[in-house]
Design a protein around this motif. Structure first.
Motif, PDB file in Angstrom:
ATOM      1  N   GLY A 188     -69.852 -14.762 -62.269  1.00  0.00           N
ATOM      2  CA  GLY A 188     -70.538 -13.755 -63.130  1.00  0.00           C
ATOM      3  C   GLY A 188     -71.022 -12.770 -62.317  1.00  0.00           C
ATOM      4  O   GLY A 188     -71.358 -11.340 -62.888  1.00  0.00           O
ATOM      5  N   VAL A 189     -71.089 -12.812 -61.020  1.00  0.00           N
ATOM      6  CA  VAL A 189     -71.314 -11.726 -60.045  1.00  0.00           C
ATOM      7  C   VAL A 189     -70.176 -11.150 -59.595  1.00  0.00           C
ATOM      8  O   VAL A 189     -69.296 -12.077 -58.914  1.00  0.00           O
ATOM      9  N   ALA A 190     -69.834  -9.852 -59.420  1.00  0.00           N
ATOM     10  CA  ALA A 190     -68.690  -9.376 -58.884  1.00  0.00           C
ATOM     11  C   ALA A 190     -68.914  -8.002 -58.200  1.00  0.00           C
ATOM     12  O   ALA A 190     -69.748  -7.379 -58.840  1.00  0.00           O
ATOM     13  N   PHE A 191     -67.829  -7.441 -57.764  1.00  0.00           N
ATOM     14  CA  PHE A 191     -67.897  -6.017 -57.133  1.00  0.00           C
ATOM     15  C   PHE A 191     -67.275  -5.174 -58.357  1.00  0.00           C
ATOM     16  O   PHE A 191     -66.437  -5.624 -58.886  1.00  0.00           O
ATOM     17  N   SER A 192     -67.858  -3.985 -58.276  1.00  0.00           N
ATOM     18  CA  SER A 192     -67.165  -2.953 -59.213  1.00  0.00           C
ATOM     19  C   SER A 192     -67.272  -1.719 -58.532  1.00  0.00           C
ATOM     20  O   SER A 192     -68.034  -1.438 -57.883  1.00  0.00           O
ATOM     21  N   HIS A 193     -66.037  -0.942 -58.816  1.00  0.00           N
ATOM     22  CA  HIS A 193     -66.093   0.310 -58.139  1.00  0.00           C
ATOM     23  C   HIS A 193     -66.327   1.578 -59.353  1.00  0.00           C
ATOM     24  O   HIS A 193     -66.449   2.602 -59.225  1.00  0.00           O
ATOM     25  N   ASP A 194     -66.869   1.046 -60.632  1.00  0.00           N
ATOM     26  CA  ASP A 194     -66.944   2.092 -61.663  1.00  0.00           C
ATOM     27  C   ASP A 194     -68.043   3.000 -61.475  1.00  0.00           C
ATOM     28  O   ASP A 194     -67.728   4.140 -61.898  1.00  0.00           O
ATOM     29  N   ASP A 195     -68.938   2.721 -60.907  1.00  0.00           N
ATOM     30  CA  ASP A 195     -70.341   3.665 -60.429  1.00  0.00           C
ATOM     31  C   ASP A 195     -70.028   4.094 -58.911  1.00  0.00           C
ATOM     32  O   ASP A 195     -70.991   4.942 -58.435  1.00  0.00           O
ATOM     33  N   LYS A 196     -68.622   3.903 -58.547  1.00  0.00           N
ATOM     34  CA  LYS A 196     -68.660   4.606 -57.239  1.00  0.00           C
ATOM     35  C   LYS A 196     -67.200   5.552 -57.142  1.00  0.00           C
ATOM     36  O   LYS A 196     -66.364   5.071 -56.795  1.00  0.00           O
ATOM     37  N   PRO A 197     -67.590   6.756 -57.583  1.00  0.00           N
ATOM     38  CA  PRO A 197     -66.340   7.672 -58.016  1.00  0.00           C
ATOM     39  C   PRO A 197     -65.340   7.999 -56.869  1.00  0.00           C
ATOM     40  O   PRO A 197     -64.152   8.256 -56.761  1.00  0.00           O
ATOM     41  N   SER A 198     -66.057   7.887 -55.266  1.00  0.00           N
ATOM     42  CA  SER A 198     -65.033   8.276 -54.451  1.00  0.00           C
ATOM     43  C   SER A 198     -64.318   7.071 -53.781  1.00  0.00           C
ATOM     44  O   SER A 198     -63.576   7.240 -52.938  1.00  0.00           O
ATOM     45  N   LEU A 199     -64.618   5.754 -54.146  1.00  0.00           N
ATOM     46  CA  LEU A 199     -64.074   4.636 -53.582  1.00  0.00           C
ATOM     47  C   LEU A 199     -62.362   4.364 -53.884  1.00  0.00           C
ATOM     48  O   LEU A 199     -61.478   4.158 -53.123  1.00  0.00           O
ATOM     49  N   ALA A 200     -62.174   4.873 -55.110  1.00  0.00           N
ATOM     50  CA  ALA A 200     -60.452   4.628 -55.555  1.00  0.00           C
ATOM     51  C   ALA A 200     -59.881   5.558 -54.848  1.00  0.00           C
ATOM     52  O   ALA A 200     -58.709   5.171 -54.213  1.00  0.00           O
ATOM     53  N   PRO A 201     -60.315   6.980 -54.663  1.00  0.00           N
ATOM     54  CA  PRO A 201     -59.200   7.572 -53.919  1.00  0.00           C
ATOM     55  C   PRO A 201     -59.135   7.449 -52.323  1.00  0.00           C
ATOM     56  O   PRO A 201     -58.250   7.722 -51.747  1.00  0.00           O
ATOM     57  N   PHE A 202     -60.581   7.068 -51.816  1.00  0.00           N
ATOM     58  CA  PHE A 202     -60.435   6.846 -50.378  1.00  0.00           C
ATOM     59  C   PHE A 202     -59.586   5.465 -50.213  1.00  0.00           C
ATOM     60  O   PHE A 202     -58.809   5.593 -49.277  1.00  0.00           O
ATOM     61  N   VAL A 203     -59.621   4.429 -51.042  1.00  0.00           N
ATOM     62  CA  VAL A 203     -58.819   3.174 -50.786  1.00  0.00           C
ATOM     63  C   VAL A 203     -57.209   3.473 -50.823  1.00  0.00           C
ATOM     64  O   VAL A 203     -56.402   3.064 -50.145  1.00  0.00           O
ATOM     65  N   GLN A 204     -57.127   4.451 -52.009  1.00  0.00           N
ATOM     66  CA  GLN A 204     -55.563   5.048 -52.049  1.00  0.00           C
ATOM     67  C   GLN A 204     -55.249   5.525 -50.783  1.00  0.00           C
ATOM     68  O   GLN A 204     -54.102   5.461 -50.378  1.00  0.00           O
ATOM     69  N   LYS A 205     -55.849   6.423 -50.230  1.00  0.00           N
ATOM     70  CA  LYS A 205     -55.708   7.278 -49.185  1.00  0.00           C
ATOM     71  C   LYS A 205     -55.475   6.410 -47.922  1.00  0.00           C
ATOM     72  O   LYS A 205     -54.390   6.522 -47.084  1.00  0.00           O
ATOM     73  N   VAL A 206     -56.221   5.514 -47.590  1.00  0.00           N
ATOM     74  CA  VAL A 206     -56.214   4.712 -46.423  1.00  0.00           C
ATOM     75  C   VAL A 206     -55.318   3.633 -46.424  1.00  0.00           C
ATOM     76  O   VAL A 206     -54.764   3.096 -45.503  1.00  0.00           O
TER      77      VAL A 206
END
Ligand code: FAD
Length: 547
Positions: A10-28
């Protein structure tokens, strides 16, 4: 603990409230966090090997513990089969289970552990002590070709603080106590152990001792090896006990032999550990340095000064960029990386891509903390750094036990991530860092993947420091574990070639055992093997680990 990953259901990481994470991960690493995630199998889909527990051994164990504490369900056996390394997680998700325990036993006290071990040795079975199951060195898994019965001994019921010697600051604690258990019991009487590994919520005192763990405040409180003053250990045919004394000169240290023994020298049932009064004040401050070299030099200067902070930590530029990418949209770092601050840093001539984020922790009386802060402020400024106050440090402090959830989140999206840490003398640290980054990048190139390696200095000592590397890459076609091995081996080999140790605090297990001859010399390996075979001539205790 989830059977397939970190932490509680029931506890998990989410990137919904971290707008910079997806572009960063895509880039690196070229992974799309918004693509549909692949969830782990349902437990029922696992191909769980049948238990090989004999009727005789079951009867003997039930006679000691009562049948309800002798458990052979698939779930109990799978949960106790592995730690939480990337290798473990990939294998468990692929239902690659191999030699899992035949039975899990839950003793309530040392007397029962003596009787369980007697029964195991009499049946020529294997016994593997289990604390929290959080190790990442392959320390729990039975060898794939083990033909004997395998018993996992879960210490979870031994979770009490038994006594506190208030005059000496020594607490006698049962080995199965998890971090929150023991801190709560100590805290009720105003004490703290001060041992806070990132895995604190799911790791145990006995596991910390058996793997020579370090916590994030070890700069002040010491690593578990410093904290542990006495031990009780159940071994085949005998029980080892050492005295709770501050220091002793009685020969080669038996206490030290048990530290890091990963279940191979017996079951640790309790330890006497040094505890401290909870500090009146505790604060973690954030600092920026213009680059890694100056930041590390500042950590060294702090460790050589009269300042004694509880935490000295600095991230390299890549890890700093990752930290910024995980910031929430409206809070946290963004507030501190305000346009005003950026303007100041630019005016100072900083290249923001090279900037490094540091956290320094202070604990003690108001006056002590104030004095420490002043000493550190001067050193930071002498090295070109600036303080950014309590905000980022408070955020780091609150979120530190959530970070482990990120690896499962990445794995669900096809990214492989893990860590390797080492310690080396100050004079070797920078070359070791450069070599390790270079070797990891070569390994990514060899695999034809886009990878990322980042690092922080996590503990400082008089003569050197711990460097903690995290690497991640998008899994290519084929066996993910073979790909992981290429990167992990490159990093570990770099530690050995650069005068570092195989591991500062994650122990040896099976993951690092092939380099032990390099780390402690062949003579050292022979000594360790000799001790194992004298204590455990039948190889009944967690065989195949360390050497
Ligand atoms: P387990 O995983 O259950 O067992 C580890 C080994 O110790 C096994 O060989 C086991 O047989 C043996 N053992 C356990 N209990 C006993 C006992 N009572 N008697 C004899 N042998 C025993 N480590 C750190 O030091 N610092 C960190 O900050 C840190 N962060 C982590 C973060 C994450 C996300 C993860 C997954 C791991 C981290 N670790 C860290 C590694 C791990 O938490 C440590 O190695 C920890 O000390 C293991 O304790 P455990 O109780 O989970 O032991």
């Amino acid at each position: 603990m989830k059977w397939w990953g970190w932490g509680v259901d029931g506890v998990a990481f989410s990137h919904d409230d971290k707008p910079s994470l997806a572009p960063f991960v895509q880039k690196v690493i070229d992974v799309d966090l918004n693509a549909p995630a692949v969830a782990p199998l349902a437990f029922e889909e696992l191909d769980v090997p049948a238990s090989q527990l004999s009727e005789d051994l079951e009867k003997a164990l039930s006679g000691v513990l009562g049948a309800e504490y002798v458990v052979s369900t698939d779930l109990d056996r799978v949960v106790h089969a592995f730690g939480k390394s990337l290798r473990d997680l990939v294998r468990i998700r692929a239902s690659d289970l191999r030699r899992i325990p035949d039975v899990v036993v839950y003793p309530a006290n040392e007397e029962q552990i003596v009787a369980v071990l007697d029964a195991v040795v009499a049946a020529d079975a294997v016994l593997i002590p289990f604390g929290g199951g959080s190790n990442i060195a392959g320390s729990l898994e039975a060898p794939a070709d083990e033909t004997r019965q395998v018993v996992s001994l879960d210490l979870g019921r031994l979770n009490k603080v038994l006594a506190i010697d208030e005059e000496s600051g020594l607490a006698q604690i049962q080995a199965g106590a998890l971090g929150p258990d023991l801190e709560q019991q100590l805290g009720e009487r105003g004490w703290t152990l001060g041992h806070f590994p990132d895995s604190f919520t799911h790791s145990s005192l006995g596991g910390w001792i058996a793997t020579r763990s370090s916590g994030m405040q070890s700069d002040k409180y010491g690593d578990i090896a410093d904290i542990t003053k006495a031990l009780r250990v159940v071994q085949p045919g005998r029980t080892l006990a050492t005295r709770a004394v501050p220091v002793t000169s009685t020969g080669p240290s038996v206490r030290e032999m048990i530290l890091g023994s990963e279940g191979r020298l017996g079951v640790i049932t309790e330890a006497t550990v040094q505890v401290h009064r909870k500090p009146a004040k505790r604060v973690v401050l954030g600092y920026f340095f213009p680059d890694w070299k100056r930041g590390v030099a500042a950590m060294r200067a702090i460790s050589a000064s009269d300042a004694t902070p509880s935490i000295t930590r600095i991230s390299d530029a890549r890890e700093t960029a990752f930290s910024f990418a995980t910031r929430k949209s409206s809070k946290g770092f963004s507030k501190f990386m305000s346009s005003a601050l950026i303007a100041v840093l630019k005016k100072r001539g900083w290249d923001l891509d090279q900037m490094c984020l540091s956290f320094i922790g202070y604990e003690g009386s108001e006056e002590h903390v104030a004095r420490q802060r002043k000493l550190v402020k001067k050193i930071v400024s002498d090295h070109g750094g600036i303080g950014v106050g309590e905000g980022p440090g408070a955020l780091y402090d609150q979120k530190k036990f959530d970070t482990p959830y990120i690896r499962d989140f990445l794995l669900d999206r096809g990214a492989l991530a893990d860590v390797s840490e080492t310690s080396a003398a100050w004079s070797k640290l920078m070359p070791l860092y450069d070599t390790t980054v270079e070797r990891a990048n070569k390994a990514f190139a060899q695999l034809g993947v886009k990878g990322y390696i980042m690092c922080h200095l996590s503990h400082s000592y008089h003569s050197g420091a711990c460097l903690y590397f995290t690497f991640a890459f998008k899994a290519g076609e084929g066996d993910p574990i073979a790909q992981y091995d290429v990167v992990k081996s490159a990093v570990q080999q770099s530690f050995i070639d650069s005068a570092g140790t195989l591991s500062h605090h994650h122990a040896v297990g099976t993951e690092h055992s092939r380099w032990m001859g390099d780390d402690i010399s062949e003579a050292g390996v022979q000594m360790v093997s000799g001790i194992f075979s004298v204590v455990d001539p039948g190889r009944n205790l967690n065989p195949g680990k360390i050497v």
